[in-house]
Write an enzyme that holds these catalytic residues in place. Structure first.
Site, short mmCIF file in Angstrom:
data_model
loop_
_atom_site.label_atom_id
_atom_site.label_comp_id
_atom_site.label_asym_id
_atom_site.label_seq_id
_atom_site.Cartn_x
_atom_site.Cartn_y
_atom_site.Cartn_z
N HIS A 109 0.87 -1.18 0.00
CA HIS A 109 0.00 0.00 0.00
C HIS A 109 0.91 1.23 0.00
O HIS A 109 2.02 1.19 0.53
CB HIS A 109 -0.83 -0.05 1.29
CG HIS A 109 -1.89 0.98 1.42
ND1 HIS A 109 -1.63 2.25 1.87
CD2 HIS A 109 -3.22 0.93 1.19
CE1 HIS A 109 -2.77 2.94 1.91
NE2 HIS A 109 -3.75 2.15 1.50
N ASP B 1 3.17 -4.63 8.13
CA ASP B 1 1.96 -3.84 7.95
C ASP B 1 0.78 -4.80 8.13
O ASP B 1 0.48 -5.61 7.26
CB ASP B 1 1.95 -3.22 6.54
CG ASP B 1 0.64 -2.53 6.22
OD1 ASP B 1 -0.33 -2.66 7.00
OD2 ASP B 1 0.57 -1.85 5.18
N GLN C 279 -4.42 -5.26 7.03
CA GLN C 279 -5.42 -6.19 6.48
C GLN C 279 -5.33 -7.56 7.15
O GLN C 279 -6.06 -8.48 6.76
CB GLN C 279 -5.23 -6.36 4.96
CG GLN C 279 -5.39 -5.09 4.16
CD GLN C 279 -6.83 -4.57 4.14
OE1 GLN C 279 -7.78 -5.22 4.59
NE2 GLN C 279 -7.01 -3.35 3.64
N LYS D 94 -10.50 -0.68 10.55
CA LYS D 94 -10.68 -1.86 9.70
C LYS D 94 -11.06 -3.09 10.52
O LYS D 94 -11.25 -4.17 9.99
CB LYS D 94 -9.40 -2.15 8.91
CG LYS D 94 -9.07 -1.09 7.86
CD LYS D 94 -7.88 -1.52 7.05
CE LYS D 94 -7.18 -0.38 6.34
NZ LYS D 94 -7.90 0.14 5.20
N CYS E 228 -4.83 2.58 -3.53
CA CYS E 228 -3.56 3.01 -2.93
C CYS E 228 -2.45 1.98 -3.14
O CYS E 228 -1.59 1.81 -2.27
CB CYS E 228 -3.70 3.35 -1.45
SG CYS E 228 -4.87 4.66 -1.13
N1 7TS Z 1 -1.70 -0.93 4.63
C1 7TS Z 1 -2.61 -1.69 4.02
C2 7TS Z 1 -2.25 -3.07 3.58
C3 7TS Z 1 -3.89 -1.17 3.80
O1 7TS Z 1 -4.80 -1.91 3.18
C4 7TS Z 1 -4.19 0.15 4.22
C5 7TS Z 1 -5.52 0.78 3.96
C6 7TS Z 1 -3.21 0.87 4.89
C7 7TS Z 1 -1.96 0.30 5.07
C8 7TS Z 1 -3.44 2.23 5.41
O2 7TS Z 1 -4.35 2.20 6.47
P1 7TS Z 1 -4.85 3.57 7.10
O3 7TS Z 1 -5.82 3.12 8.15
O4 7TS Z 1 -3.67 4.24 7.65
O5 7TS Z 1 -5.49 4.32 6.00
N2 7TS Z 1 -6.19 0.26 2.85
C9 7TS Z 1 -7.26 0.80 2.26
C10 7TS Z 1 -7.89 0.20 1.18
O6 7TS Z 1 -7.56 -0.87 0.70
N3 7TS Z 1 -8.90 0.96 0.79
O7 7TS Z 1 -8.95 2.04 1.57
C11 7TS Z 1 -7.93 1.96 2.49
#
Ligand code: 7TS
Length: 407
Positions: free
Chosen positions: A123, A200, A203, A226, A365
């Site tokens: 990401h 990371d 997910q 999430k 992303c």
């Molecule tokens: N890493 C992964 C693997 C992710 O899927 C996401 C967010 C992030 C980092 C960042 O997370 P945040 O909470 O800091 O935004 N992924 C997604 C997505 O797949 N669609 O919207 C956000």
């Protein structure tokens, strides 16, 4: 017993009609999950009854707020099997957790001749912070290759490790391919080559059991939103000795022990990394989210999602012109990103929305990953504990409607 009908009753939003006569079918949990009533109520209750700033003042409410904020940390620590709860640092989200490591550990340890490894399936939040730092410090970044099937290429990884990288930072599960990386093995190999690891877990932590001690992860980042929790709060877990040696990230209140006109001394863990008034109500909600996930059971959630994933893959692969990125349900979580002939993903998502079906369209992303597959964008359906096979049926029916529309 896992009963999806009972689970759905806990999520008020799932009763909503998004268009007249069209009930919500929410297939966008990889972007952000829905929240059960217990999480919503916990935050309401906090604001109604206990709201105050934490770690300041000796009055009753400040005490209660502090207690709730810290109780949530303890729950989160237990949830990921952290050695100590002070190794759980509250941040705003996964993105901030990674930026924290880049700007503290990274700035302190990375030099111009160094190498760090990321993967081709990251990401943006696990690419851009390192690119920003690299442009200042001059170290190199290599991206571990993925196979045409969308799995991490372990042989390529082993070859890159020969070059003795200082850090390996990788996603446990891809938000596009759904691929689940063999985190424990990757970490063992990294350590054997003398590298620090950042996982990371954005997910992963919401979807299956994650044990930081079993993994031997040096850092783990994830977001509450999430995992049925609120937005605005996330976690950085780190090994105690690493966190202890790292300089503070943001400066301000709460992260200090003492301040003089001539300088400051940093606070102990975890407060060293928690400058300013934090997301207190959100921490309370995060704690309620952990309670909720534990009451359902992470193994049960994992199993249910795999059933839904297999069912969905079985059906979607029969739809003409649909091409799924990583269509192998082994080593894959509940994410299906696909192209649909020449129909643009935004059109697919927009037509599905007319039937109340929420999916995401775009590069999610992960633009470099899409570039690798030579596609500008995909449509993505992602599943969580509250999704049903009936919803998958409606989704696949929706795809046939899309096809009809663009005939
Ligand atoms: N890493 C992964 C693997 C992710 O899927 C996401 C967010 C992030 C980092 C960042 O997370 P945040 O909470 O800091 O935004 N992924 C997604 C997505 O797949 N669609 O919207 C956000």
């Amino acid at each position: 017993m896992f009963d999806v009908a009972l689970i759905r009753e806990d999520f008020p939003i799932l009763n909503r009609e998004v268009h007249p006569g069209q009930k919500l079918i929410y297939l966008d949990s990889a972007a952000s999950s829905q929240k059960p009533l217990s999480v919503i109520e916990s935050m309401n209750d906090y604001y109604r009854n206990s709201n105050a700033n934490i770690h300041r003042g000796v009055h009753k409410l400040a005490e209660e707020a502090t207690e709730k904020y810290e109780a949530a940390r303890t729950k989160i620590a237990k949830f990921i099997n952290s050695e100590k709860s002070k190794q759980v640092i509250y941040t705003r989200n996964t993105t901030e957790s990674i930026n924290l490591v880049a700007n503290t550990w990274g700035r302190q340890n990375l030099k111009a001749d160094d190498l760090i490894l990321l993967t081709q399936m990251e990401h943006h939040s696990n690419i851009v912070p390192w690119q920003m730092l690299s442009s200042q410090l001059g170290f190199s970044i290599e991206y571990i290759k993925i196979t045409p099937e969308g799995l991490l290429d372990i042989e390529d990884y082993k070859q890159l490790l020969v070059r003795e990288p200082k850090l390996v930072s990788f996603t446990y599960m891809s938000n596009v391919l759904g691929s689940i990386n063999p985190a424990k093995e990757l970490i063992q190999l990294a350590h054997a080559a003398g590298a620090i690891t950042l996982v990371d877990g954005a997910q992963a932590v919401p979807h299956f059991p994650v044990d930081v001690q079993d993994l031997d992860a040096d850092f783990l980042a994830f977001s509450a939103h999430k995992m049925v929790g609120p937005t605005g709060i996330g976690v950085l877990y780190g090994k105690f000795d690493l966190l202890k040696k790292m300089p503070p990230f943001l400066g301000g209140g709460d992260m200090i022990k003492e301040v003089k006109f001539s300088g400051f001394s940093a606070n102990d863990l975890p407060y060293k990394f928690e400058a300013g008034t934090p997301a207190i109500a959100e921490a309370v909600g995060f704690g309620a989210a952990i309670d909720y996930l534990e009451s359902v059971g992470m193994e049960n959630i994992d199993r249910h999602e795999n059933v839904i994933l297999r069912y969905a893959l079985g059906k979607i692969m029969d739809v003409p012109d649909v091409k799924v990125l990583n269509s192998n349900p082994k080593l894959k979580g509940g994410v299906i990103a696909f192209t649909f002939g020449k129909i643009h993903p935004h059109d697919v998502a927009q037509i599905l929305d007319r039937s109340g079906i929420a999916v995401r369209a775009g590069h999610h992303c992960a633009q470099p990953l899409h570039e690798l597959f030579a596609i500008p964008a995909t449509t993505r359906a992602s599943f969580y504990l509250y999704n049903t096979t009936q919803e998958v049926d409606a989704f696949v029916d929706g795809l046939y409607k899309v096809k009809e529309y663009f005939k």
